[in-house]
Structure formats: C-alpha cells, structure tokens
Write an enzyme that holds these catalytic residues in place. Structure first.
Site, PDB file in Angstrom:
ATOM      1  N   ASP A  99      14.189  -7.515  -3.774  1.00  0.00           N
ATOM      2  CA  ASP A  99      13.027  -6.428  -4.175  1.00  0.00           C
ATOM      3  C   ASP A  99      11.765  -7.009  -3.784  1.00  0.00           C
ATOM      4  O   ASP A  99      11.528  -7.805  -3.047  1.00  0.00           O
ATOM      5  CB  ASP A  99      12.989  -6.599  -5.917  1.00  0.00           C
ATOM      6  CG  ASP A  99      12.056  -5.902  -6.456  1.00  0.00           C
ATOM      7  OD1 ASP A  99      12.026  -4.807  -6.130  1.00  0.00           O
ATOM      8  OD2 ASP A  99      11.181  -6.307  -7.334  1.00  0.00           O
ATOM      9  N   ASP A 128       8.053  -5.859  -4.755  1.00  0.00           N
ATOM     10  CA  ASP A 128       6.872  -6.127  -5.789  1.00  0.00           C
ATOM     11  C   ASP A 128       7.121  -7.343  -6.602  1.00  0.00           C
ATOM     12  O   ASP A 128       8.195  -7.290  -7.448  1.00  0.00           O
ATOM     13  CB  ASP A 128       6.631  -5.013  -6.657  1.00  0.00           C
ATOM     14  CG  ASP A 128       6.379  -3.796  -5.992  1.00  0.00           C
ATOM     15  OD1 ASP A 128       5.971  -3.785  -4.627  1.00  0.00           O
ATOM     16  OD2 ASP A 128       6.027  -2.609  -6.197  1.00  0.00           O
ATOM     17  N   ASP A 156      12.419  -9.502  -9.906  1.00  0.00           N
ATOM     18  CA  ASP A 156      11.665 -10.114 -10.693  1.00  0.00           C
ATOM     19  C   ASP A 156      11.982  -9.094 -11.920  1.00  0.00           C
ATOM     20  O   ASP A 156      11.273  -9.335 -13.262  1.00  0.00           O
ATOM     21  CB  ASP A 156      10.215 -10.010 -10.573  1.00  0.00           C
ATOM     22  CG  ASP A 156       9.577  -8.479 -10.507  1.00  0.00           C
ATOM     23  OD1 ASP A 156       8.738  -8.160 -11.115  1.00  0.00           O
ATOM     24  OD2 ASP A 156       9.968  -7.590  -9.715  1.00  0.00           O
TER      25      ASP A 156
END
Length: 277
Positions: free
Chosen positions: A12, A14, A187
C-alpha cells in the site's frame, strides 16, 4: 527473505511507503492551478479524515468517497494533472518516503520478488512515485479520459477494498505468483482482504481496526517512523554527476536497512521473551 517459487511483495502507498496521503499532498498545487476551490480542499481533507479515522471501511463509505472523487475531477485535463505531479513530486512526496519501506523494497528485490504498489490514489499520482522507487508494477485508481483529454467523471477502476483483492488475484494469475509465498504491507483496515490473500501479511502503522485484526490473527506489525529526506539539490545541480545522486539514494536506503534491521532484531527478541514467559 528467501523466494519460494515466483512471488511478489504488495505495498500500500499512503502511511505505508510514504508518511502522508498522496492524494491530499497535491491539494495545494491543484488549488494553485485552479483545479479545486478552497471549499474542495476543506471538504476533501474532511472526507479523508472521516474515511480513515471514523471507520469508513464499509462499502457505502467507500462508494461515497469514490463518487466524490469522480465528481471532483470531472472536466480536468489529464495531462495537466500529470504535469502538476511531475513538477511537485520532489517537494511534496520525495522527502516523506519511509526509510524502512525503502529498505524492505530492496530486500524483496534481492530475494527475487516483484514489487507492486497498490493504492487507491489515481494512477497519475502513484506511477511517478513508483518510478522514483524503481517500481513499475502499479495497481491504482484509473479515471476515464474522454477524446478531449479530460476526465469524464467516470471511474474505470476504483482501487479500494475488495477491488484491490480482485486486481491482485488477476495479476497473480497472469504472472503465476504463488500467493502463499507473497508478502503484503498496509496500514488500513480497508486492506484486510488484501493482507488475508497472501501468506505473509504485515500491518504497517496500523489503524485501530487493522491493529485489532492483526492481534486476532497473529499478523506481524511494524512501526515506520523515519521518512527519507531525499535531497533535491543532488538532482537539480547539473554540476553534480548522476553517480552522486545514486550515492545519495543508496545512503538513504542503507540508513533504512540499518533502522529496519535494528527494529527486526528488537521485535524478534520481544517475541522470544514473550514465548519463554
């Protein structure tokens, strides 16, 4: 990290590879160039906050975010967006790449794995960031572009939640990846499906929802805290040879490897102590 069969590491973007939201990072230049209003900036930030902190991981919340995005960019020239990203990438993104993430990317490549960025942000933003990291395999949101070169307000592919899982499965089939030997890092609880898909899931700076799932399922958790301040001067000064720029990036990665290795040793010691107790 020994490679077993053909495998990949899915990251991922961000708060996993970079220490900020890639979409929100470009809000200021988009506002400066007249693509969005001040109200859009405030509304966009609020929508992102609600989505990430307020439990916006359900299909209805993701659909609202998708529809807002489609309406926001309708009529924008795709090439203008690409130009803004190119011109501001060094300022807005490069200083915020986690050293730990850069180190992991190097480790996975050394083990013979492909590295894939998987992000809900638009392809026009994600692909240039990937290029800075030497990553060419990108799964990102794709906006429909009309014959006039402007976004139509339709989304060809929205890379969020379950759609990430679909895209990764398709890529795995196409390249004959052994998903049990693959790695994934994120996250957000919205990527729980993606993490469940691979044999080696890891939560990075996990939000509350993902932390809870990680504890329940015994997934490793990592805290990335050290963005790399890649120096623009090395790239901007023509008198500095390209080798020097490469050395600058290499030093940053070396720092990341040292930080990550130290953290991994500490984490292993903690787990061993817990098991012994």
């Amino acid at each position: 990290m020994p490679a077993v069969g053909r495998s990949a590491a899915f990251f991922d973007l961000d708060k996993t590879v970079i220490a900020k939201s890639s979409a929100l990072a470009f809000g200021r230049p988009f506002y400066r160039d007249g693509l969005i209003s001040r109200r859009d900036v405030i509304k966009g930030a609020y929508a992102q906050l609600i989505f990430r902190v307020g439990g916006g991981s359900d299909e209805q919340s993701m659909a609202r975010t998708r529809d807002y995005l489609a309406a926001l960019v309708k009529g924008w020239r795709a090439e203008q967006v690409r130009q803004i990203v190119r011109e501001t990438l060094d300022e807005l993104i490069s200083p915020y790449i986690y050293a730990e993430a850069a180190a992991l990317i190097v480790e996975h490549r050394a083990a013979g794995r492909d590295v894939v960025l998987v992000s809900t942000s638009g392809d026009e933003m994600v692909r240039p960031i990937g290029e800075q990291l030497g990553i060419t395999d990108i799964i990102a949101t794709r906006m429909n572009v009309g014959e006039d070169g402007c976004y139509t307000g339709e989304i060809d592919f929205y890379a969020a939640g379950p759609n990430k899982v679909v895209a990764v499965k398709e890529l795995a089939t196409e390249r004959d990846y052994d998903l049990a030997a693959c790695y994934a890092y994120s996250d957000s609880v919205t990527d729980a499906g993606l993490l469940s898909l691979v044999g080696h899931p890891t939560a990075v700076n996990p939000d509350r929802g993902l932390r809870r799932i990680s504890v329940e399922r015994g997934w490793p958790m990592l805290d990335f805290r050290h963005p790399i301040p890649l120096s623009r001067r090395l790239r901007e000064r023509p008198a500095v040879p390209m080798a020097a720029a490469a050395l600058g990036l290499g030093a940053a990665v070396a720092i990341g490897l040292a930080i990550y290795s130290k953290y991994r040793r500490a984490r292993t010691a903690q787990l061993a102590a817990a098991a012994a107790g």
